[in-house]
Motif scaffolding. Structure first.
Motif, short mmCIF file in Angstrom:
data_model
loop_
_atom_site.label_atom_id
_atom_site.label_comp_id
_atom_site.label_asym_id
_atom_site.label_seq_id
_atom_site.Cartn_x
_atom_site.Cartn_y
_atom_site.Cartn_z
N VAL A 164 0.81 -1.22 0.00
CA VAL A 164 0.00 0.00 0.00
C VAL A 164 0.84 1.27 0.00
O VAL A 164 0.29 2.37 -0.08
CB VAL A 164 -0.98 0.03 1.18
N LYS A 165 2.14 1.13 0.09
CA LYS A 165 3.00 2.31 0.11
C LYS A 165 2.79 3.14 -1.15
O LYS A 165 2.73 2.62 -2.26
CB LYS A 165 4.47 1.89 0.22
N GLY A 166 2.67 4.44 -0.94
CA GLY A 166 2.45 5.35 -2.06
C GLY A 166 0.99 5.51 -2.44
O GLY A 166 0.64 6.40 -3.23
N ARG A 167 0.12 4.66 -1.92
CA ARG A 167 -1.31 4.73 -2.24
C ARG A 167 -2.16 5.08 -1.01
O ARG A 167 -3.17 5.78 -1.14
CB ARG A 167 -1.80 3.40 -2.83
N PHE A 168 -1.77 4.57 0.14
CA PHE A 168 -2.53 4.79 1.37
C PHE A 168 -1.76 5.74 2.28
O PHE A 168 -0.53 5.72 2.31
CB PHE A 168 -2.73 3.48 2.12
N THR A 169 -2.51 6.54 3.02
CA THR A 169 -1.91 7.44 3.99
C THR A 169 -2.68 7.35 5.31
O THR A 169 -3.90 7.52 5.32
CB THR A 169 -1.94 8.89 3.50
N ILE A 170 -1.96 7.08 6.39
CA ILE A 170 -2.57 7.04 7.71
C ILE A 170 -2.27 8.36 8.41
O ILE A 170 -1.17 8.92 8.27
CB ILE A 170 -2.07 5.84 8.54
N SER A 171 -3.26 8.87 9.11
CA SER A 171 -3.08 10.09 9.88
C SER A 171 -3.87 9.97 11.18
O SER A 171 -4.65 9.02 11.36
CB SER A 171 -3.54 11.31 9.08
N THR A 200 -8.80 10.00 17.04
CA THR A 200 -9.32 9.44 15.80
C THR A 200 -8.17 9.21 14.82
O THR A 200 -7.30 10.07 14.68
CB THR A 200 -10.37 10.36 15.18
N ALA A 201 -8.20 8.07 14.17
CA ALA A 201 -7.24 7.76 13.13
C ALA A 201 -7.98 7.66 11.80
O ALA A 201 -9.15 7.26 11.74
CB ALA A 201 -6.52 6.45 13.43
N TYR A 202 -7.26 8.01 10.76
CA TYR A 202 -7.83 7.99 9.42
C TYR A 202 -6.94 7.17 8.48
O TYR A 202 -5.72 7.15 8.65
CB TYR A 202 -7.95 9.41 8.87
N LEU A 203 -7.55 6.56 7.51
CA LEU A 203 -6.78 5.87 6.47
C LEU A 203 -7.33 6.35 5.12
O LEU A 203 -8.44 5.98 4.74
CB LEU A 203 -6.91 4.35 6.59
N GLN A 204 -6.54 7.17 4.45
CA GLN A 204 -6.90 7.62 3.11
C GLN A 204 -6.37 6.62 2.11
O GLN A 204 -5.16 6.37 2.07
CB GLN A 204 -6.31 9.01 2.83
N MET A 205 -7.27 6.04 1.34
CA MET A 205 -6.90 4.99 0.40
C MET A 205 -7.16 5.49 -1.02
O MET A 205 -8.31 5.74 -1.38
CB MET A 205 -7.69 3.71 0.67
N ASN A 206 -6.09 5.63 -1.78
CA ASN A 206 -6.19 6.08 -3.17
C ASN A 206 -5.73 4.99 -4.11
O ASN A 206 -5.07 4.03 -3.70
CB ASN A 206 -5.33 7.34 -3.37
N SER A 207 -6.07 5.15 -5.37
CA SER A 207 -5.66 4.17 -6.39
C SER A 207 -5.98 2.74 -5.96
O SER A 207 -5.14 1.85 -6.04
CB SER A 207 -4.16 4.32 -6.70
N LEU A 208 -7.18 2.54 -5.49
CA LEU A 208 -7.56 1.23 -4.95
C LEU A 208 -7.56 0.17 -6.04
O LEU A 208 -7.88 0.44 -7.21
CB LEU A 208 -8.93 1.32 -4.30
N LYS A 209 -7.20 -1.03 -5.62
CA LYS A 209 -7.11 -2.18 -6.51
C LYS A 209 -8.06 -3.27 -6.01
O LYS A 209 -8.36 -3.32 -4.81
CB LYS A 209 -5.68 -2.72 -6.53
N PRO A 210 -8.49 -4.15 -6.89
CA PRO A 210 -9.36 -5.26 -6.42
C PRO A 210 -8.73 -6.06 -5.29
O PRO A 210 -9.45 -6.54 -4.40
CB PRO A 210 -9.53 -6.10 -7.69
N GLU A 211 -7.41 -6.19 -5.29
CA GLU A 211 -6.76 -6.95 -4.22
C GLU A 211 -6.76 -6.23 -2.88
O GLU A 211 -6.35 -6.80 -1.87
CB GLU A 211 -5.31 -7.31 -4.61
N ASP A 212 -7.24 -4.99 -2.85
CA ASP A 212 -7.42 -4.29 -1.57
C ASP A 212 -8.74 -4.68 -0.91
O ASP A 212 -9.01 -4.28 0.24
CB ASP A 212 -7.40 -2.77 -1.78
N THR A 213 -9.56 -5.45 -1.60
CA THR A 213 -10.84 -5.87 -1.04
C THR A 213 -10.62 -6.72 0.21
O THR A 213 -9.88 -7.70 0.19
CB THR A 213 -11.64 -6.68 -2.08
#
Length: 119
Positions: free
Chosen positions: A63-70, A77-90
């Motif tokens: 997930v490096k380069g695609r997901f960002t945790i803050s 509260t924690a957040y997970l921003q998930m970009n450029s999602l792929k079917p294998e992220d299901t």
């Protein structure tokens, strides 16, 4: 005791984005780290990303380069921003929290939120 409430999962097309949130309530002192794990059908639960109270982060290679945790420490509260999602992220995504009340370390889990990425 700590309660974790997750939100933000859903169905998205490949290439899309989702943002997960995890709000902690209850005895939230002594939090060391918050993170996200995921578990796909037939697979073991795996770490996706984690962030310490000091802001240090750790990501799975996949997930490096695609997901960002803050994290918003004031809101626990924690957040997970998930970009450029792929079917294998299901997978079902679980929030995780580790807290230390000396000398005992506690670990808590959220109920999980489903993320489905269609091709």
């Amino acid at each position: 005791q700590v309660q974790l409430v997750e939100s933000g999962g859903g169905l998205v097309q490949a290439g899309g984005s989702l943002r997960l949130s995890c709000a902690a309530s209850g005895s939230t002192f002594g939090i060391n780290a918050m993170g996200w794990y995921r578990q796909a059908p037939g697979k073991q639960r795996e770490l996706v990303a984690a962030i310490t109270s000091g802001g240090s982060t750790n990501y799975a290679d996949s997930v490096k380069g695609r997901f960002t945790i803050s994290r918003d420490n004031a809101k626990n509260t924690a957040y997970l921003q998930m970009n450029s999602l792929k079917p294998e992220d299901t997978a079902v995504y679980y929030c995780n929290l580790i807290a230390t009340v000396v000398p005992i370390k506690y670990q808590y889990w959220g109920q999980g939120t489903q993320v489905t990425v269609s091709s």
